[in-house]
Structure formats: structure tokens, C-alpha cells
Design a protein around this motif. Structure first.
Motif, PDB file in Angstrom:
ATOM      1  N   LEU A 181       7.155   7.952   4.246  1.00 13.24           N
ATOM      2  CA  LEU A 181       7.223   9.405   4.628  1.00 13.24           C
ATOM      3  C   LEU A 181       8.765  10.112   4.383  1.00 13.24           C
ATOM      4  O   LEU A 181       8.884  11.002   3.959  1.00 13.24           O
ATOM      5  CB  LEU A 181       6.633   9.908   5.823  1.00 13.24           C
ATOM      6  CG  LEU A 181       5.126   9.296   5.984  1.00 13.24           C
ATOM      7  CD1 LEU A 181       4.783   9.637   7.415  1.00 13.24           C
ATOM      8  CD2 LEU A 181       4.353  10.263   5.004  1.00 13.24           C
ATOM      9  N   TYR A 182       9.805   8.949   4.930  1.00 10.22           N
ATOM     10  CA  TYR A 182      11.328   9.531   4.807  1.00 10.22           C
ATOM     11  C   TYR A 182      11.363   9.676   3.252  1.00 10.22           C
ATOM     12  O   TYR A 182      11.981  10.522   2.897  1.00 10.22           O
ATOM     13  CB  TYR A 182      11.971   8.285   5.391  1.00 10.22           C
ATOM     14  CG  TYR A 182      11.799   8.456   6.787  1.00 10.22           C
ATOM     15  CD1 TYR A 182      11.673   9.741   7.507  1.00 10.22           C
ATOM     16  CD2 TYR A 182      11.734   7.245   7.639  1.00 10.22           C
ATOM     17  CE1 TYR A 182      11.524   9.744   9.089  1.00 10.22           C
ATOM     18  CE2 TYR A 182      11.626   7.168   8.760  1.00 10.22           C
ATOM     19  CZ  TYR A 182      11.569   8.465   9.680  1.00 10.22           C
ATOM     20  OH  TYR A 182      11.557   8.413  10.903  1.00 10.22           O
ATOM     21  N   LEU A 183      10.975   8.666   2.365  1.00  9.77           N
ATOM     22  CA  LEU A 183      11.070   8.770   0.894  1.00  9.77           C
ATOM     23  C   LEU A 183      10.678   9.947   0.174  1.00  9.77           C
ATOM     24  O   LEU A 183      11.129  10.812  -0.375  1.00  9.77           O
ATOM     25  CB  LEU A 183      10.595   7.658   0.219  1.00  9.77           C
ATOM     26  CG  LEU A 183      10.793   6.036   0.664  1.00  9.77           C
ATOM     27  CD1 LEU A 183      10.166   5.089  -0.158  1.00  9.77           C
ATOM     28  CD2 LEU A 183      12.661   6.466   0.440  1.00  9.77           C
ATOM     29  N   GLY A 184       9.263  10.634   0.923  1.00  4.67           N
ATOM     30  CA  GLY A 184       8.800  11.807   0.492  1.00  4.67           C
ATOM     31  C   GLY A 184       9.378  13.015   0.760  1.00  4.67           C
ATOM     32  O   GLY A 184       9.456  13.940  -0.060  1.00  4.67           O
ATOM     33  N   LEU A 185       9.897  12.930   1.770  1.00  4.57           N
ATOM     34  CA  LEU A 185      10.506  14.068   2.432  1.00  4.57           C
ATOM     35  C   LEU A 185      11.875  14.361   1.749  1.00  4.57           C
ATOM     36  O   LEU A 185      12.344  15.455   1.355  1.00  4.57           O
ATOM     37  CB  LEU A 185      10.654  14.117   3.989  1.00  4.57           C
ATOM     38  CG  LEU A 185       9.326  14.037   4.783  1.00  4.57           C
ATOM     39  CD1 LEU A 185       9.637  13.924   6.307  1.00  4.57           C
ATOM     40  CD2 LEU A 185       8.918  15.471   4.704  1.00  4.57           C
ATOM     41  N   GLY A 186      12.586  13.150   1.578  1.00  2.00           N
ATOM     42  CA  GLY A 186      13.876  13.211   0.988  1.00  2.00           C
ATOM     43  C   GLY A 186      13.575  13.814  -0.632  1.00  2.00           C
ATOM     44  O   GLY A 186      14.490  14.804  -1.115  1.00  2.00           O
ATOM     45  N   ALA A 187      12.654  13.274  -1.225  1.00  2.00           N
ATOM     46  CA  ALA A 187      12.334  13.507  -2.623  1.00  2.00           C
ATOM     47  C   ALA A 187      12.112  15.086  -2.842  1.00  2.00           C
ATOM     48  O   ALA A 187      12.532  15.615  -3.421  1.00  2.00           O
ATOM     49  CB  ALA A 187      11.522  12.741  -3.154  1.00  2.00           C
ATOM     50  N   LEU A 188      11.259  15.662  -1.806  1.00  7.30           N
ATOM     51  CA  LEU A 188      10.749  16.929  -1.660  1.00  7.30           C
ATOM     52  C   LEU A 188      11.923  17.871  -1.428  1.00  7.30           C
ATOM     53  O   LEU A 188      12.126  18.858  -2.142  1.00  7.30           O
ATOM     54  CB  LEU A 188       9.876  17.086  -0.469  1.00  7.30           C
ATOM     55  CG  LEU A 188       9.255  18.525  -0.594  1.00  7.30           C
ATOM     56  CD1 LEU A 188       8.543  18.943  -1.782  1.00  7.30           C
ATOM     57  CD2 LEU A 188       8.246  18.694   0.853  1.00  7.30           C
TER      58      LEU A 188
ATOM     59  N   LEU B 211       0.567  -1.089  -0.069  1.00  6.56           N
ATOM     60  CA  LEU B 211      -0.071   0.019   0.087  1.00  6.56           C
ATOM     61  C   LEU B 211       0.830   1.332   0.015  1.00  6.56           C
ATOM     62  O   LEU B 211       0.575   2.243  -0.632  1.00  6.56           O
ATOM     63  CB  LEU B 211      -0.942  -0.011   1.320  1.00  6.56           C
ATOM     64  CG  LEU B 211      -1.667   1.425   1.577  1.00  6.56           C
ATOM     65  CD1 LEU B 211      -2.630   1.776   0.539  1.00  6.56           C
ATOM     66  CD2 LEU B 211      -2.431   1.134   2.853  1.00  6.56           C
ATOM     67  N   LYS B 212       1.881   1.174   0.622  1.00  5.24           N
ATOM     68  CA  LYS B 212       2.841   2.563   0.899  1.00  5.24           C
ATOM     69  C   LYS B 212       3.353   2.880  -0.444  1.00  5.24           C
ATOM     70  O   LYS B 212       3.403   3.729  -0.752  1.00  5.24           O
ATOM     71  CB  LYS B 212       3.974   2.116   1.869  1.00  5.24           C
ATOM     72  CG  LYS B 212       3.270   1.967   3.168  1.00  5.24           C
ATOM     73  CD  LYS B 212       4.335   1.883   4.300  1.00  5.24           C
ATOM     74  CE  LYS B 212       3.648   1.994   5.799  1.00  5.24           C
ATOM     75  NZ  LYS B 212       4.575   1.854   6.976  1.00  5.24           N
ATOM     76  N   MET B 213       3.985   1.785  -1.199  1.00  6.18           N
ATOM     77  CA  MET B 213       4.432   1.960  -2.566  1.00  6.18           C
ATOM     78  C   MET B 213       3.535   2.579  -3.847  1.00  6.18           C
ATOM     79  O   MET B 213       3.452   3.735  -4.431  1.00  6.18           O
ATOM     80  CB  MET B 213       4.896   0.756  -3.281  1.00  6.18           C
ATOM     81  CG  MET B 213       5.475   0.857  -4.546  1.00  6.18           C
ATOM     82  SD  MET B 213       6.033  -0.662  -5.486  1.00  6.18           S
ATOM     83  CE  MET B 213       4.185  -1.417  -5.629  1.00  6.18           C
ATOM     84  N   MET B 214       2.174   2.070  -3.392  1.00  8.76           N
ATOM     85  CA  MET B 214       1.006   2.489  -4.182  1.00  8.76           C
ATOM     86  C   MET B 214       0.692   4.148  -3.838  1.00  8.76           C
ATOM     87  O   MET B 214       0.458   4.758  -4.669  1.00  8.76           O
ATOM     88  CB  MET B 214      -0.309   1.798  -4.121  1.00  8.76           C
ATOM     89  CG  MET B 214       0.083   0.300  -4.919  1.00  8.76           C
ATOM     90  SD  MET B 214       0.535   0.545  -6.540  1.00  8.76           S
ATOM     91  CE  MET B 214       0.911  -1.383  -6.979  1.00  8.76           C
ATOM     92  N   GLU B 215       0.612   4.332  -2.608  1.00  7.37           N
ATOM     93  CA  GLU B 215       0.571   5.705  -2.140  1.00  7.37           C
ATOM     94  C   GLU B 215       1.703   6.645  -2.688  1.00  7.37           C
ATOM     95  O   GLU B 215       1.273   7.852  -3.088  1.00  7.37           O
ATOM     96  CB  GLU B 215       0.359   5.701  -0.641  1.00  7.37           C
ATOM     97  CG  GLU B 215      -0.869   5.178  -0.009  1.00  7.37           C
ATOM     98  CD  GLU B 215      -0.767   5.303   1.351  1.00  7.37           C
ATOM     99  OE1 GLU B 215      -2.076   4.959   2.035  1.00  7.37           O
ATOM    100  OE2 GLU B 215       0.126   5.342   2.027  1.00  7.37           O
ATOM    101  N   CYS B 216       2.716   6.108  -2.773  1.00  8.15           N
ATOM    102  CA  CYS B 216       4.038   6.907  -3.416  1.00  8.15           C
ATOM    103  C   CYS B 216       3.569   7.231  -4.661  1.00  8.15           C
ATOM    104  O   CYS B 216       3.676   8.220  -5.295  1.00  8.15           O
ATOM    105  CB  CYS B 216       5.364   6.270  -3.352  1.00  8.15           C
ATOM    106  SG  CYS B 216       6.139   6.212  -1.576  1.00  8.15           S
ATOM    107  N   TYR B 217       3.162   6.288  -5.476  1.00  8.83           N
ATOM    108  CA  TYR B 217       2.817   6.671  -7.025  1.00  8.83           C
ATOM    109  C   TYR B 217       1.665   7.209  -7.082  1.00  8.83           C
ATOM    110  O   TYR B 217       1.307   7.873  -8.150  1.00  8.83           O
ATOM    111  CB  TYR B 217       2.718   5.248  -7.492  1.00  8.83           C
ATOM    112  CG  TYR B 217       3.977   4.367  -8.114  1.00  8.83           C
ATOM    113  CD1 TYR B 217       4.606   4.994  -9.035  1.00  8.83           C
ATOM    114  CD2 TYR B 217       4.444   3.269  -7.360  1.00  8.83           C
ATOM    115  CE1 TYR B 217       5.804   4.229  -9.595  1.00  8.83           C
ATOM    116  CE2 TYR B 217       5.577   2.850  -7.909  1.00  8.83           C
ATOM    117  CZ  TYR B 217       6.404   3.256  -9.069  1.00  8.83           C
ATOM    118  OH  TYR B 217       7.553   2.457  -9.312  1.00  8.83           O
ATOM    119  N   LEU B 218       0.759   7.346  -6.255  1.00 10.15           N
ATOM    120  CA  LEU B 218      -0.352   8.277  -6.271  1.00 10.15           C
ATOM    121  C   LEU B 218      -0.062   9.739  -6.355  1.00 10.15           C
ATOM    122  O   LEU B 218      -0.537  10.606  -7.048  1.00 10.15           O
ATOM    123  CB  LEU B 218      -1.485   7.986  -5.095  1.00 10.15           C
ATOM    124  CG  LEU B 218      -2.623   8.371  -5.211  1.00 10.15           C
ATOM    125  CD1 LEU B 218      -3.612   8.252  -6.363  1.00 10.15           C
ATOM    126  CD2 LEU B 218      -3.559   8.296  -3.801  1.00 10.15           C
TER     127      LEU B 218
END
Length: 296
Positions: free
Chosen positions: A164-171, A94-101
Motif C-alpha cells: 500500500l505504501y508503494l501504491g500511495l507513493g506512486a499515486l 501475492l502483494k506483488m501480483m496485486e500491484c501488477y493487477l
């Protein structure tokens, strides 16, 4: 037991080599692998890609970017159909799919109102955007399946990688290293954010594989399709990365290089998985055994 397995593997290879010089054996080999799930999936996609190329492409090299998006969308459709027909979300992160969303949302923000990151051929008029929009809808559907419709079949104890760590790093990276092809800062940052997050989103699924000790066939095919899509995208941007850089800026002069490197990182992260996936397909081993293909 190991000796028997070794003989079987050797027999498969010998049969495959002989098949090239023996029409009858080649026919049997094609029939054997043509009945596998992998062959049906990739064969269906090849047919769709062939039709799309002749209908929506003007033959420009930039169609590779559209083809990358088409492969990615195809992989989401495959997972969504598998969940719906099987009525289970088992093995899907689910977390991967939320990333792709989030990836699709921010990329659409960069390509629908603007033209800076679109393919140059006629597929960039509307087809590329449609593929990305369809991918967004499919990713949202899969998230809905995991969170609501088939929530009872989703196991959060194996999907533990903190996205969330992936998202913050990418941001953070997107604020520093972003191109300016749209000449509109929010959309340029959005495009870079989507690209950087996409480079690491698969980590959630790979960690889930390790937690469960097995891989579902549809998620294995999904990751293989994502690797193919990113390979195409990597080839396209590696050949035109200079357009992403601003030589007059001491940081943005290296944006193009950074974009290519981040895509290469994803391919390296998935390298071991792809090696075992290809090995399973070549030997006729079910991809559900991809984590133990060395012992098959």
C-alpha cells in the motif's frame, strides 16, 4: 570443500573457453545448457518473439515497447502455468501480483481509448493492447490462485512488504509528474501511476526471497523476464523522453527525465538479483540457489 568448488568453477570456465575452438566441446556445451530449464524458457520466448516480429511489426523502433509488453506477459503466463501444474503458490508474492493487477488496469485505461502512449508501428493498432489485457487477466488469475484456489499453499508470513505504501507513493508522484500525450488528465495520471508503481512492485518479491531464504525457479525467471522487459522499455523511453515533457511548464518540463529515472531505479533495484541470476545460468547452477550462488 571450498577448494573443490573452486576447481569445479574453474573447470566450467575453462571448458566454456575451450569450447569456442573445439566443435565437439561446443556441441557438448550446447547440449548441456540446452537441457536446463532456463534455456527451454528463454528459447521458447525467443521463438515466439521472432514470429511476432514478422507477423505484427512494421520494423519501427517503437516495436521495442511491444516486445517489452510481450516479455512481461510471457513471464506472467509462465508463473500461472507453474502454479496450476504444481497446484501450489509457494514462493509467489501475492502483494506483488496485486500491484501488477493495478498496473495493468490503469495502463489499459490510458492506452485502450487513447493513442498517446502506443507504439508507432502496426503492433500499436491492437497487438500491444492485447498483450497488456492478457497480462491483466494472467495477473488476476495468479491473485485468484493465491487468495482462493490454492490459498492453503500461500504463506502470508513471508510476504510482509506493505504494498500500500508503494501504491500511495506512486499515486502521489503521478499527480505531480505526468505527461499529457492523451490530453486527458485522468488517463495521463493513470499511465504515470502504472509506470511508477511498476518500478517498485518487484520489491515485494525480493523481500519475500530474503524472508524465505530461497527462491523458486519460476519466480526467479519471472523477475529476470521483468528486468529484460524494463530494459527494453527504458531504452525506448530514453530515446524519446522529450515527447513526454512540456518545455512551457516549470514542472512538466522534467517529466520525461523523471520517467526515465524511475525505470532506471527498477533496474538498479534488481541489479544484484540479475547478477546472481546470470551467474547461475552461466555456471549451470539451478536458479533456486540464486541466494547462495556465491557459495556454489
Amino acid at each position: 570443500m571450498d577448494d573443490d568448488n573452486g576447481k569445479n568453477r574453474g573447470g566450467n570456465v575453462e571448458f566454456s573457453m575451450e569450447a569456442f575452438s573445439d566443435p565437439q566441446k561446443l556441441k557438448l556445451l550446447l547440449l548441456k545448457y540446452g537441457q536446463t530449464e532456463a534455456a527451454k524458457i528463454w528459447g521458447s520466448f525467443a521463438l515466439v518473439a521472432f514470429i511476432v516480429f514478422f507477423l505484427f511489426s512494421s520494423g519501427d523502433f517503437s516495436f521495442l515497447l511491444t516486445l517489452s509488453s510481450l516479455v512481461s506477459t510471457f513471464s506472467f503466463l509462465m508463473v500461472a502455468l507453474k502454479i496450476e501444474t504444481g497446484r501450489t503458490c509457494k514462493g509467489v508474492s501475492l502483494k506483488m501480483m496485486e500491484c501488477y493487477l493495478a498496473i495493468f488496469f490503469f495502463r489499459l485505461f490510458a492506452i485502450v481509448p487513447f493513442e498517446g502512449y502506443l507504439p508507432f508501428d502496426k503492433s500499436g493498432d491492437w497487438f500491444y493492447q492485447m498483450c497488456e489485457a492478457l497480462g491483466f487477466c494472467l495477473a488476476g488469475t495468479i491473485v485468484f490462485f493465491c487468495r482462493i484456489r490454492y490459498a492453503a499453499t500461500y504463506d502470508p508470513t513471508t510476504d510482509t512488504f506493505n504494498h500500500l505504501y508503494l501504491g500511495l507513493g506512486a499515486l502521489g508522484l503521478s499527480f505531480i509528474f505526468h505527461p499529457n500525450l492523451n490530453n486527458f488528465l485522468p488517463s495521463d495520471i493513470s499511465w504515470a501511476f502504472a509506470l511508477y508503481l511498476e518500478s517498485v512492485a518487484v520489491l515485494c518479491q525480493l523481500f519475500m526471497f530474503m524472508k524465505e531464504g530461497q527462491a523458486q525457479p519460476h519466480t526467479s525467471h519471472f523477475l529476470a523476464a521483468q528486468a529484460l522487459a524494463k530494459t527494453m522499455s527504458f531504452i525506448f523511453w530514453a530515446s524519446s523522453f522529450s515527447e513526454l515533457s512540456n518545455p512551457n511548464h516549470y514542472i512538466k518540463a522534467f517529466v520525461g527525465n523523471w520517467v526515465v529515472c524511475t525505470q532506471l531505479v527498477q533496474l538498479l533495484v534488481m541489479g544484484d538479483f540479475i547478477y546472481h541470476y546470470i551467474r547461475c545460468v552461466r555456471q549451470g547452477i539451478p536458479v533456486s540457489q540464486i541466494l547462495c550462488s556465491d557459495n556454489v
